[in-house]
Structure formats: structure tokens, C-alpha cells
Design an enzyme around this catalytic site. Structure first.
Site, PDB file in Angstrom:
ATOM      1  N   ASN A 190      -7.160   6.880 -72.708  1.00 29.14           N
ATOM      2  CA  ASN A 190      -6.109   7.200 -71.734  1.00 29.14           C
ATOM      3  C   ASN A 190      -6.803   7.610 -70.433  1.00 29.14           C
ATOM      4  OD1 ASN A 190      -4.010   8.222 -70.251  1.00 29.14           O
ATOM      5  ND2 ASN A 190      -3.558   9.933 -71.632  1.00 29.14           N
ATOM      6  N   LYS A 220      -5.536   8.165 -67.634  1.00 30.51           N
ATOM      7  CA  LYS A 220      -4.688   9.076 -66.828  1.00 30.51           C
ATOM      8  C   LYS A 220      -4.695   8.654 -65.350  1.00 30.51           C
ATOM      9  CE  LYS A 220      -5.556  12.736 -70.105  1.00 30.51           C
ATOM     10  NZ  LYS A 220      -5.442  14.143 -70.406  1.00 30.51           N
ATOM     11  N   HIS A 228       3.362  11.678 -74.174  1.00 33.39           N
ATOM     12  CA  HIS A 228       2.128  12.436 -73.967  1.00 33.39           C
ATOM     13  C   HIS A 228       2.502  13.848 -73.500  1.00 33.39           C
ATOM     14  CE1 HIS A 228      -1.663  13.774 -72.223  1.00 33.39           C
ATOM     15  NE2 HIS A 228      -2.244  12.884 -72.989  1.00 33.39           N
ATOM     16  N   GLU A 272       1.410  15.678 -71.269  1.00 26.57           N
ATOM     17  CA  GLU A 272       1.541  15.863 -69.820  1.00 26.57           C
ATOM     18  C   GLU A 272       2.908  15.373 -69.342  1.00 26.57           C
ATOM     19  OE1 GLU A 272      -2.176  13.971 -68.953  1.00 26.57           O
ATOM     20  OE2 GLU A 272      -3.162  15.678 -69.898  1.00 26.57           O
ATOM     21  N   GLU A 278      -1.796  15.356 -80.885  1.00 27.80           N
ATOM     22  CA  GLU A 278      -2.589  15.903 -79.792  1.00 27.80           C
ATOM     23  C   GLU A 278      -2.193  17.356 -79.550  1.00 27.80           C
ATOM     24  OE1 GLU A 278      -4.268  12.568 -77.167  1.00 27.80           O
ATOM     25  OE2 GLU A 278      -2.406  13.257 -76.276  1.00 27.80           O
ATOM     26  N   GLY A 329      -8.052  18.108 -72.730  1.00 27.85           N
ATOM     27  CA  GLY A 329      -8.754  18.320 -71.461  1.00 27.85           C
ATOM     28  C   GLY A 329      -9.346  19.712 -71.330  1.00 27.85           C
ATOM     29  N   SER A 335      -9.898  16.461 -76.579  1.00 34.43           N
ATOM     30  CA  SER A 335     -11.333  16.721 -76.388  1.00 34.43           C
ATOM     31  C   SER A 335     -12.227  16.004 -77.394  1.00 34.43           C
ATOM     32  CB  SER A 335     -11.612  18.229 -76.384  1.00 34.43           C
ATOM     33  OG  SER A 335     -10.940  18.838 -75.299  1.00 34.43           O
ATOM     34  N   GLY A 375      -9.074  11.048 -73.803  1.00 31.83           N
ATOM     35  CA  GLY A 375      -8.850  11.189 -72.367  1.00 31.83           C
ATOM     36  C   GLY A 375     -10.172  11.165 -71.617  1.00 31.83           C
TER      37      GLY A 375
HETATM   38  C1  PEP Z   1      -5.354  12.867 -73.783  1.00 28.73           C
HETATM   39  O1  PEP Z   1      -5.040  13.033 -72.624  1.00 28.73           O
HETATM   40  O2  PEP Z   1      -4.647  12.156 -74.506  1.00 28.73           O
HETATM   41  C2  PEP Z   1      -6.548  13.540 -74.257  1.00 28.73           C
HETATM   42  C3  PEP Z   1      -6.731  13.621 -75.537  1.00 28.73           C
HETATM   43  O3  PEP Z   1      -7.409  14.047 -73.312  1.00 28.73           O
HETATM   44  P1  PEP Z   1      -8.881  14.662 -73.576  1.00 28.73           P
HETATM   45  O4  PEP Z   1      -9.587  13.730 -74.500  1.00 28.73           O
HETATM   46  O5  PEP Z   1      -9.514  14.725 -72.224  1.00 28.73           O
HETATM   47  O6  PEP Z   1      -8.683  16.006 -74.199  1.00 28.73           O
END
Ligand code: PEP
Length: 272
Positions: free
Chosen positions: A30, A32, A115, A117, A187, A193, A233, A254
Site C-alpha cells: 500500500n 498510500k 483501511h 486511515e 491491521e 506506521g 509495521s 505500508g
Molecule cells: C498499512 O498502511 O496498511 C500498513 C500496514 O502500514 P505500515 O506497514 O507502514 O505499518
């Protein structure tokens, strides 16, 4: 030859009413709201240069403005194109929105929906996500439906209640066959993040509960079939431990998906 035999293994095998689980791992990046045109091209070319094979399903989800150009670069490769959202109406006066047919038209196969966000920053509700999941499936896109609890919810012991309610709200009204076509991404919001990753045991506990929820809400075959990615992460250093859990079927990545080396290392971890 060895690969061809290996691939025959993916699928659902029923022996005397018991479904054997052989789910093909799926790793999606992703991107973003990151990268300009040159950066997107450089990243995708870097991934193509890794020569990934198709023992793992791999997708990249660039920003809408880069989706068509990234899509043409990966057209003849094992990397699939995904997008980060879609609108639930087919066409018309919806300024700023993008439809499923527009995504299909540029070769998009996957769409991330719900998601955290979008849920927490853009205020998307389960009802909106549910409408998007339905139109995506009707258009032949594979929705990656995200669920996950906040830190406050985890600390107050409501993790599974929150996830169950997001799961039921987002998938409301779908037939078992339709649910069999989706991908779920667990998630935890506190891990996205932040660099704070769920331990493999914490993640597996939720994935295994999600698998049971699929069985009680639909049936054993659907439960055995649906892939559940972990996201939050994921990095090359923690991917193997997470992906070795029995109910973790891949990753939604991400930050680490913005570096070809890191993303390819996570795909490699999913292969084993
Ligand atoms: C995501 O945005 O779906 C995500 C898992 O981000 P990150 O890997 O940066 O935590």
C-alpha cells in the site's frame, strides 16, 4: 516443473468432509499518498528487476494518479495492480471519486477497502465500506477488506468485539460465495506506521478468531479458503515470524513497500 507441481497444491481439498487448507500467500504493498511519477516508476522497475515468481500473489497499490502508468509497467509480470479505494456508485456527478469500471479499465485487480486511515481519518463507516465491497465484487475486483482495533480498544479488552463488528458490518448481505472471493487484512491500528508490530502470537490469535468467525458466519469451506493478511509495521526483519503462523496468509505492507529491496524480502519470506 517443480513449480508447476507446487502450484497444484494451492486450493481447498476436501477429505471426508474436512477441508485441508492450502492458501497461496498474498503480499500487497500500500503505497498510500507517496511518490511522484518518477518515484513510482523507479520503485516498480526495482521490483520487476527482482524477478519475483508466482509462488506468492503480489500486488502494488499506488495512488490513483500513478495507477495506469504502474499498471502498464507490470502488465506482463507476476505483480498485480491494486488501488487504495473506490467509490460505490457506477458513474455520474461524484466529484473527485473513482469507479470500479475505471479501475478495471486500467487493469486493476485488487482494491483496499476499509483501511484504518479511511475509517479514522476520512470517517468511513462499515455501511459505506459494505457498499464498496459489494460493487467491487460485482465488478470482478478483489476487495482487501481491512479490520483492526485501536490501542484503546485493545487495552480495554474489546479487540475481538470491534473486529467482529467491522467484519459483520463490512460483509453484510454477501453470499458465502462472494465472501470466498475477498481477502481480509487484520491491521491493528496501533501497529500501522508506528514501528510497533503485533507479536506473531498476538496476530495469530486474532487471525485464528477471524477464521472461526468465517466458519460460524458462512461455512468451513469459506473459512478454509479466505486469505487473511496481517498488516502493521511488517518489515523484512519480522516478516518470516509473522508469516510462519498458520492463519497468517500474507501481508499488507505500508512503509516497507516503498523500498523495492524491503518489499521483495517480505515476498521472499512469504515464499517459505
Ligand atoms: C498499512 O498502511 O496498511 C500498513 C500496514 O502500514 P505500515 O506497514 O507502514 O505499518
Amino acid at each position: 516443473m517443480l513449480f508447476a507441481r507446487y502450484h497444484l497444491f494451492f486450493g481447498i481439498h476436501e477429505f471426508f468432509g474436512v477441508f485441508r487448507i492450502v492458501r497461496k500467500p498474498f503480499v500487497a504493498g500500500n503505497w498510500k499518498m507517496n511518490l511522484d511519477q518518477a518515484g513510482a516508476a523507479e520503485l516498480v522497475d526495482g521490483l520487476l528487476a527482482k524477478g519475483l515468481n508466482d509462488s506468492v500473489d503480489v500486488a502494488v497499490c499506488p495512488a490513483f494518479v500513478h495507477a495506469a502508468s504502474v499498471g502498464s509497467r507490470i502488465a506482463d509480470s507476476v505483480i498485480g495492480l491494486g488501488c487504495q479505494d473506490v467509490y460505490f456508485e457506477a458513474q455520474g456527478a461524484f466529484t473527485g471519486e473513482i469507479s470500479c469500471s475505471m479501475l478495471k479499465d486500467i487493469g486493476c485487480r485488487y482494491v483496499i477497502l476499509g483501511h484504518s486511515e479511511r475509517r479514522h481519518v476520512m470517517g468511513e463507516t462499515d455501511e459505506i465500506i459494505n457498499k464498496k465491497v459489494k460493487v467491487a465484487l460485482e465488478s470482478g475486483l478483489t476487495p482487501i477488506v481491512c479490520v483492526g482495533e485501536t490501542l484503546e480498544e485493545r487495552e480495554s479488552g474489546t479487540t475481538m468485539a470491534v473486529i467482529e463488528s467491522q467484519f459483520k458490518g463490512s460483509l453484510e448481505g454477501l453470499s458465502p460465495e462472494q465472501v470466498g472471493e475477498i481477502v481480509i487484512a487484520y491491521e491493528p491500528v496501533w501497529a500501522i506506521g508506528t514501528g510497533k508490530v503485533a507479536t506473531p502470537e498476538q496476530a495469530e490469535e486474532v487471525h485464528s478468531d477471524l477464521r472461526k468467525l468465517l466458519e460460524t458466519s458462512y461455512n468451513a469451506e469459506i473459512s478454509a479458503k479466505v486469505r487473511i493478511q496481517y498488516g502493521g509495521s511488517v518489515k523484512p526483519g519480522n516478516a518470516a515470524d509473522l508469516l510462519s503462523q498458520p492463519n497468517i496468509d500474507g501481508a499488507l505492507v505500508g512503509g516497507a513497500s516503498l523500498k523495492a529491496d524491503d518489499f521483495a524480502a517480505i515476498v521472499t519470506a512469504a515464499q517459505s
